[in-house]
Design an enzyme around this catalytic site. Sequence first.
Site, PDB file in Angstrom:
ATOM      1  N   THR A   1      42.679  20.238  57.419  1.00 38.83           N
ATOM      2  CA  THR A   1      43.355  21.308  56.692  1.00 38.83           C
ATOM      3  C   THR A   1      43.103  21.137  55.204  1.00 38.83           C
ATOM      4  O   THR A   1      42.856  20.032  54.733  1.00 38.83           O
ATOM      5  CB  THR A   1      44.880  21.325  56.955  1.00 38.83           C
ATOM      6  OG1 THR A   1      45.457  22.473  56.316  1.00 38.83           O
ATOM      7  CG2 THR A   1      45.565  20.087  56.415  1.00 38.83           C
TER       8      THR A   1
ATOM      9  N   GLY B   1      54.947  27.973  52.828  1.00 34.61           N
ATOM     10  CA  GLY B   1      54.719  29.079  53.762  1.00 34.61           C
ATOM     11  C   GLY B   1      55.948  29.947  53.959  1.00 34.61           C
ATOM     12  O   GLY B   1      56.569  30.410  52.997  1.00 34.61           O
TER      13      GLY B   1
ATOM     14  N   HIS C   1      58.669  22.522  64.209  1.00 33.61           N
ATOM     15  CA  HIS C   1      57.629  22.715  65.223  1.00 33.61           C
ATOM     16  C   HIS C   1      56.502  21.711  65.044  1.00 33.61           C
ATOM     17  O   HIS C   1      55.970  21.169  66.007  1.00 33.61           O
ATOM     18  CB  HIS C   1      57.098  24.138  65.141  1.00 33.61           C
ATOM     19  CG  HIS C   1      56.603  24.540  63.774  1.00 33.61           C
ATOM     20  ND1 HIS C   1      57.368  24.416  62.623  1.00 33.61           N
ATOM     21  CD2 HIS C   1      55.422  25.039  63.355  1.00 33.61           C
ATOM     22  CE1 HIS C   1      56.678  24.827  61.579  1.00 33.61           C
ATOM     23  NE2 HIS C   1      55.486  25.208  61.994  1.00 33.61           N
TER      24      HIS C   1
ATOM     25  N   ASP D   1      47.165  24.401  64.394  1.00 37.21           N
ATOM     26  CA  ASP D   1      47.226  25.808  64.046  1.00 37.21           C
ATOM     27  C   ASP D   1      48.657  26.203  64.325  1.00 37.21           C
ATOM     28  O   ASP D   1      49.231  25.836  65.357  1.00 37.21           O
ATOM     29  CB  ASP D   1      46.240  26.660  64.843  1.00 37.21           C
ATOM     30  CG  ASP D   1      46.013  28.007  64.164  1.00 37.21           C
ATOM     31  OD1 ASP D   1      45.868  28.033  62.926  1.00 37.21           O
ATOM     32  OD2 ASP D   1      46.005  29.035  64.855  1.00 37.21           O
TER      33      ASP D   1
END
Length: 196
Positions: free
Chosen positions: A7, A154, A181, A68
Amino acid sequence: MKIVLATGNAGKVRELSELLAGTGITILPQSDFGVPEAEENGLSFVENAILKARNAAAHTGLPAIADDSGIEVDALNGSPGIYSARYAGPGGDAEANNRKLLKALEHVESSQRTARFRCVMVYLRHADDPSPVIAEGSWEGRIASEARGPGGHGYDPIFEIPELELTAAEISPAEKNRRSHRGQALRILLERLQGR
């Protein structure tokens, strides 16, 4: 063990480094090696994570971890989903993405603004690894009516945790890592790696 993290997102690098503290795993961002970003043209979180991990492993010769992730909003039939980073257009401008999502939900009741962060994390031993280790995590919540909180990255400022009545940007990094998550996916991935 050294693993390249596939990333260029500084927030993800920081978050995963915190989660891996004390495990004996050193995360090296792909930017340290000049690895170009992989083209995310998969149709699922799994496909995109594998594409990114293969790209990083191929360019560095190191094992790779990629994830992802995105946000799925029930009132929008799961959108933005795999397009979360570029929801408001190319370039991944988080504030623009948040504004667009809030606008799309401006006439939706709070009780109908349910959403989840979803993360798929992949580990590859090498670029041609035929057996990727795949783990998934999800974090249920709802979209707030406005952005709140100084932390995170984000969609964190608009992702509300109902039982806390706080956004992901209003809680401590340690609390976020415990609930998120990405934290869930990484814990599952580490369990699976230890079983190999």
